[in-house]
Scaffold this motif. Sequence first.
Motif, mmCIF file in Angstrom:
data_model
loop_
_atom_site.group_PDB
_atom_site.id
_atom_site.type_symbol
_atom_site.label_atom_id
_atom_site.label_comp_id
_atom_site.label_asym_id
_atom_site.label_seq_id
_atom_site.Cartn_x
_atom_site.Cartn_y
_atom_site.Cartn_z
ATOM 1 N N LEU A 13 88.202 82.239 -7.068
ATOM 2 C CA LEU A 13 86.860 82.798 -6.950
ATOM 3 C C LEU A 13 86.068 82.142 -5.830
ATOM 4 C CD1 LEU A 13 85.720 83.035 -10.675
ATOM 5 C CD2 LEU A 13 86.556 84.871 -9.210
ATOM 6 N N GLY A 14 86.197 80.817 -5.706
ATOM 7 C CA GLY A 14 85.432 80.103 -4.702
ATOM 8 C C GLY A 14 85.726 80.582 -3.295
ATOM 9 N N GLU A 15 86.995 80.882 -3.027
ATOM 10 C CA GLU A 15 87.361 81.387 -1.707
ATOM 11 C C GLU A 15 86.754 82.769 -1.472
ATOM 12 O OE1 GLU A 15 91.274 82.830 0.862
ATOM 13 O OE2 GLU A 15 91.559 81.618 -0.958
ATOM 14 N N VAL A 16 86.835 83.639 -2.470
ATOM 15 C CA VAL A 16 86.271 84.980 -2.327
ATOM 16 C C VAL A 16 84.762 84.905 -2.136
ATOM 17 C CG1 VAL A 16 85.928 87.212 -3.437
ATOM 18 C CG2 VAL A 16 88.112 86.030 -3.691
ATOM 19 N N VAL A 17 84.101 84.080 -2.938
ATOM 20 C CA VAL A 17 82.645 83.920 -2.813
ATOM 21 C C VAL A 17 82.285 83.405 -1.424
ATOM 22 C CG1 VAL A 17 80.652 82.605 -3.645
ATOM 23 C CG2 VAL A 17 82.242 83.623 -5.277
ATOM 24 N N THR A 18 83.047 82.441 -0.929
ATOM 25 C CA THR A 18 82.794 81.907 0.413
ATOM 26 C C THR A 18 82.902 82.999 1.469
ATOM 27 O OG1 THR A 18 83.558 79.691 -0.182
ATOM 28 C CG2 THR A 18 83.608 80.264 2.147
ATOM 29 N N ARG A 19 83.944 83.803 1.381
ATOM 30 C CA ARG A 19 84.115 84.891 2.353
ATOM 31 C C ARG A 19 82.952 85.878 2.284
ATOM 32 N NH1 ARG A 19 89.121 85.085 4.664
ATOM 33 N NH2 ARG A 19 90.726 83.729 3.720
ATOM 34 N N ALA A 23 80.078 86.502 5.190
ATOM 35 C CA ALA A 23 79.938 87.839 5.759
ATOM 36 C C ALA A 23 78.482 88.299 5.804
ATOM 37 C CB ALA A 23 80.776 88.840 4.967
ATOM 38 N N THR A 24 77.618 87.684 5.003
ATOM 39 C CA THR A 24 76.192 88.028 5.030
ATOM 40 C C THR A 24 75.473 87.364 6.197
ATOM 41 O OG1 THR A 24 75.426 86.161 3.663
ATOM 42 C CG2 THR A 24 76.207 88.137 2.511
ATOM 43 N N GLY A 25 76.167 86.479 6.910
ATOM 44 C CA GLY A 25 75.547 85.745 8.003
ATOM 45 C C GLY A 25 75.038 84.382 7.593
ATOM 46 N N GLY A 26 75.323 83.997 6.360
ATOM 47 C CA GLY A 26 74.891 82.686 5.889
ATOM 48 C C GLY A 26 75.812 81.574 6.369
ATOM 49 N N ARG A 27 75.308 80.367 6.254
ATOM 50 C CA ARG A 27 76.115 79.177 6.544
ATOM 51 C C ARG A 27 76.678 78.692 5.213
ATOM 52 N NH1 ARG A 27 74.710 73.546 6.348
ATOM 53 N NH2 ARG A 27 76.236 72.310 7.518
ATOM 54 N N VAL A 28 77.986 78.499 5.135
ATOM 55 C CA VAL A 28 78.624 78.127 3.874
ATOM 56 C C VAL A 28 79.331 76.782 4.023
ATOM 57 C CG1 VAL A 28 80.178 78.828 2.029
ATOM 58 C CG2 VAL A 28 79.016 80.574 3.395
ATOM 59 N N VAL A 29 79.048 75.883 3.098
ATOM 60 C CA VAL A 29 79.747 74.610 3.019
ATOM 61 C C VAL A 29 80.706 74.682 1.835
ATOM 62 C CG1 VAL A 29 79.557 72.111 2.737
ATOM 63 C CG2 VAL A 29 77.773 73.372 3.968
ATOM 64 N N MET A 30 82.001 74.558 2.118
ATOM 65 C CA MET A 30 83.011 74.542 1.067
ATOM 66 C C MET A 30 83.151 73.102 0.574
ATOM 67 S SD MET A 30 85.813 76.910 3.080
ATOM 68 C CE MET A 30 87.015 76.942 1.735
ATOM 69 N N LEU A 208 96.890 91.551 -18.718
ATOM 70 C CA LEU A 208 96.364 92.737 -19.401
ATOM 71 C C LEU A 208 94.861 92.886 -19.195
ATOM 72 C CD1 LEU A 208 98.285 92.542 -22.801
ATOM 73 C CD2 LEU A 208 98.677 94.162 -20.934
ATOM 74 N N LEU A 209 94.135 91.762 -19.227
ATOM 75 C CA LEU A 209 92.680 91.793 -19.144
ATOM 76 C C LEU A 209 92.169 91.559 -17.733
ATOM 77 C CD1 LEU A 209 91.918 89.591 -22.287
ATOM 78 C CD2 LEU A 209 91.859 92.088 -22.156
ATOM 79 N N ASN A 210 93.076 91.330 -16.810
ATOM 80 C CA ASN A 210 92.717 90.775 -15.506
ATOM 81 C C ASN A 210 91.615 91.524 -14.768
ATOM 82 O OD1 ASN A 210 92.923 89.080 -13.239
ATOM 83 N ND2 ASN A 210 94.285 90.536 -12.224
ATOM 84 N N ASN A 211 90.629 90.734 -14.342
ATOM 85 C CA ASN A 211 89.590 91.187 -13.436
ATOM 86 C C ASN A 211 89.902 90.534 -12.095
ATOM 87 O OD1 ASN A 211 87.195 92.609 -12.916
ATOM 88 N ND2 ASN A 211 85.931 90.788 -13.185
ATOM 89 N N PRO A 212 90.422 91.269 -11.114
ATOM 90 C CA PRO A 212 90.867 90.655 -9.865
ATOM 91 C C PRO A 212 89.777 89.788 -9.250
ATOM 92 C CG PRO A 212 91.459 92.975 -9.925
ATOM 93 C CD PRO A 212 90.576 92.739 -11.112
ATOM 94 N N PRO A 213 90.157 88.692 -8.579
ATOM 95 C CA PRO A 213 89.160 87.785 -8.008
ATOM 96 C C PRO A 213 88.096 88.485 -7.164
ATOM 97 C CG PRO A 213 91.323 86.786 -7.872
ATOM 98 C CD PRO A 213 91.536 88.177 -8.391
#
Length: 279
Positions: A13-19, A23-30, A208-213
């Motif tokens: 999730l953290g990688e997807v959230v970072t991407r 993409a919004t133009g923000g600065r992201v610190v991992m 079965l329940l998976n919500n993709p990242p």
Amino acid sequence: MTTYIVTGANGGLGEVVTRRLAATGGRVVMACRDVDGARRIADGIDGDVTVGKLDLADLDSVRAFADTVDEVDVLVNNAGLMYVPLTRTKQGFEMQFGVNHLGHFALTGLLLDRLTDRVVAVSSVAHRQNFRWRMDDPNYEHRRYLRTEAYGQSKLANMMFARELQRRFETAGSAKKAYYVHPGVSATGLFARTDTPLDAVLKPAVSLLNNPPEKAAEALVLAATDPDLDPHPWWGPTQLMQSRGPVGKCPTTSTSKDEAKWAELWDVSERLTGVSYPL
């Protein structure tokens, strides 16, 4: 430009959230324990993305990372461990409570004077698995360790922390906000870290329940970016026992709404971490 810090951003999730935030133009610190892995991911993301060393299982590392931050608009407390055997952090805390809650509690408190907008805490439907809320023994030093219960305790703590922090913001007349969200049930690296027979049960259930990242990250991104989002509800997938589906307001347990327990958790967290909030 909005500055975001995302903990545990080197996968799942953290990688997807970072991407998404980049993409919004923000600065992201991992903010990650695995700096090399995070840098490999950062190199493949368009935008202003940097990496910082943060090990939530070590409060010395938390303090060292906090010292590198000049200002942050949005703190996304995403990192976590799930269903691990009984192990302890550097300071002796039960690992799931220590990483999932206490490390983030300390980080948020240390950054609070440099935080301009909001905190996002990532809870879980597993907050319902905690049947023995025991802040007299949060680190399982005097009772039998149950890894599922301990995980539920940490996720319930994430939720209570955000609710109490929001209450304190409002009492202080602050415009800052604290959100608590959940991703549903998502087949991220979190489920691959138990290294126990539980994997044989968890992995088929998750399939079965998976919500993709990419879908599971929606609640986190919503809470991190929507200027008008109400901080009081629990936001997350609303279908199939809140495992997947569109993001909306979700129900929580009666224990999670107990303000006396919020205060109890807060007192214990300040005592164990040595971090006091100016609220």
